[in-house]
Design a protein around this motif. Structure first.
Motif, mmCIF file in Angstrom:
data_model
loop_
_atom_site.group_PDB
_atom_site.id
_atom_site.type_symbol
_atom_site.label_atom_id
_atom_site.label_comp_id
_atom_site.label_asym_id
_atom_site.label_seq_id
_atom_site.Cartn_x
_atom_site.Cartn_y
_atom_site.Cartn_z
ATOM 1 N N GLU A 154 0.824 -1.218 0.000
ATOM 2 C CA GLU A 154 0.000 0.000 0.000
ATOM 3 C C GLU A 154 0.848 1.254 0.000
ATOM 4 O OE1 GLU A 154 -3.088 -1.526 3.147
ATOM 5 O OE2 GLU A 154 -3.883 0.207 2.078
ATOM 6 N N VAL A 155 1.922 1.242 0.766
ATOM 7 C CA VAL A 155 2.816 2.401 0.839
ATOM 8 C C VAL A 155 4.254 1.887 0.739
ATOM 9 C CG1 VAL A 155 3.577 4.348 2.231
ATOM 10 C CG2 VAL A 155 1.187 3.638 2.308
ATOM 11 N N GLU A 156 4.973 2.400 -0.236
ATOM 12 C CA GLU A 156 6.362 1.980 -0.412
ATOM 13 C C GLU A 156 7.285 3.182 -0.343
ATOM 14 O OE1 GLU A 156 5.650 -1.173 -3.893
ATOM 15 O OE2 GLU A 156 7.459 -1.533 -2.715
ATOM 16 N N GLN A 157 8.405 2.982 0.310
ATOM 17 C CA GLN A 157 9.367 4.065 0.471
ATOM 18 C C GLN A 157 10.757 3.611 0.039
ATOM 19 O OE1 GLN A 157 7.778 5.130 4.860
ATOM 20 N NE2 GLN A 157 9.367 6.504 4.091
ATOM 21 N N GLY B 111 9.333 3.165 6.322
ATOM 22 C CA GLY B 111 10.246 4.185 6.802
ATOM 23 C C GLY B 111 11.566 4.201 6.061
ATOM 24 N N THR B 112 12.150 5.383 6.025
ATOM 25 C CA THR B 112 13.479 5.570 5.451
ATOM 26 C C THR B 112 14.354 6.163 6.537
ATOM 27 O OG1 THR B 112 12.579 6.000 3.262
ATOM 28 C CG2 THR B 112 14.841 6.716 3.675
ATOM 29 N N ARG B 113 15.474 5.506 6.760
ATOM 30 C CA ARG B 113 16.353 5.956 7.829
ATOM 31 C C ARG B 113 17.351 6.981 7.303
ATOM 32 N NH1 ARG B 113 20.149 1.920 11.172
ATOM 33 N NH2 ARG B 113 21.267 3.493 12.367
ATOM 34 N N TYR C 6 -1.071 -0.393 17.805
ATOM 35 C CA TYR C 6 -0.204 -0.753 16.695
ATOM 36 C C TYR C 6 0.866 -1.711 17.200
ATOM 37 C CZ TYR C 6 -1.789 3.172 13.776
ATOM 38 O OH TYR C 6 -2.522 4.043 13.014
ATOM 39 N N LYS C 7 1.363 -2.548 16.288
ATOM 40 C CA LYS C 7 2.498 -3.418 16.586
ATOM 41 C C LYS C 7 3.640 -3.040 15.648
ATOM 42 C CE LYS C 7 3.910 -8.299 16.589
ATOM 43 N NZ LYS C 7 3.486 -9.707 16.374
ATOM 44 N N PHE D 142 8.265 -2.414 10.899
ATOM 45 C CA PHE D 142 7.023 -2.138 10.198
ATOM 46 C C PHE D 142 5.911 -1.892 11.205
ATOM 47 C CE2 PHE D 142 4.479 -1.697 6.693
ATOM 48 C CZ PHE D 142 3.462 -2.628 6.582
ATOM 49 N N LEU D 143 5.264 -0.749 11.105
ATOM 50 C CA LEU D 143 4.221 -0.350 12.049
ATOM 51 C C LEU D 143 2.867 -0.754 11.478
ATOM 52 C CD1 LEU D 143 4.062 1.334 14.732
ATOM 53 C CD2 LEU D 143 3.538 3.292 13.285
#
Lengths: 110, 114
Positions: free
Chosen positions: A3-6, A103-105, B35-36, B42-43
């Motif tokens: 669904e969401v890719e970073q 997330g992107t670190r 949330y986990k 990964f949240l």
């Protein structure tokens, strides 16, 4: 497709650099978009919302391209304190909660 | 003056035990979430409550049972803990409305199952 890719990162940049993160989302009906920041071993916190016309908050600029289903975050003049994980967040249509990217670190180095 | 608080912050327990995590928010929000966040960071949403009523229940084993005694509290009880339950569990709340706008997160509970 997720669904969401970073961008996977990590991004290691020197202080003062400009860095850009990209994010794509799969649901074309999504309406709300955000960037959250998560410091190591801390909770996520809202960095900024992303508006259709693009928006800026100090050194941070967010852009949205609905046609390409693409969101970006630009950080200018990076500071050591910008080191964190940046989460791209999108809402699903209807009464559903937000969907978080992985997330992107970012590490800003002196 | 903590907005969203969780207890405990750390929880180490053995497989098969039952444990609870508590969450409280003093923001006056109607909607609360669990949330986990696993080791891959990964949240993922587990549950969402609006005014004490369950509105979202993602694919979560029924060993996980949320309870909301009032709209300021959302607790999470986990039965028969498994190794794979080890993760950081975040509670969050958001303002009135179910569209999932800005969410305020608690500090997280780091659960380790041995």
């Amino acid at each position: 497709r997720k669904e969401v890719e970073q961008d996977p990162g990590p991004f290691n940049v020197p202080e003062g650099a400009t860095v850009a993160f990209n994010c794509t989302y799969s649901n074309s009906a999504s309406q709300s978009f955000f960037w959250y920041r998560q410091d190591c071993r801390k909770e996520p916190k809202l960095l900024m919302s992303v508006y259709s016309s693009g928006n800026e908050d100090g050194r941070f600029t967010a852009q949205l391209n609905r046609a390409s289903q693409y969101i970006s975050l630009l950080i200018r003049d990076s500071k050591l304190s910008d080191s964190a994980t940046y989460l791209c967040v999108v809402n699903r249509p209807g009464n559903t909660p937000l969907v978080f990217g992985k997330g992107t670190r970012l590490s800003v180095i002196a | 003056d903590t907005a969203v608080s969780q207890t405990p912050k750390y929880l180490v327990t053995q497989m098969g035990n039952d444990k609870s995590i508590k969450c409280e928010q003093n923001l006056g929000h109607d909607t609360m979430y669990w949330y986990k966040q696993d080791s891959k960071k990964f949240l993922k949403i587990m549950f969402s409550y609006n005014n004490k009523e369950l509105i979202i229940n993602e694919t979560v084993p029924n060993r996980f049972s949320p309870k909301s005694p009032d709209k300021a509290h959302l607790n999470l009880h986990i039965n028969s803990l498994e190794l794979g339950d080890s993760a950081v569990y975040f509670c969050a709340s958001s303002p009135p409305g179910l569209a999932g706008y800005e969410q305020y997160f608690g500090p997280g509970t780091r659960l380790t199952v041995t």
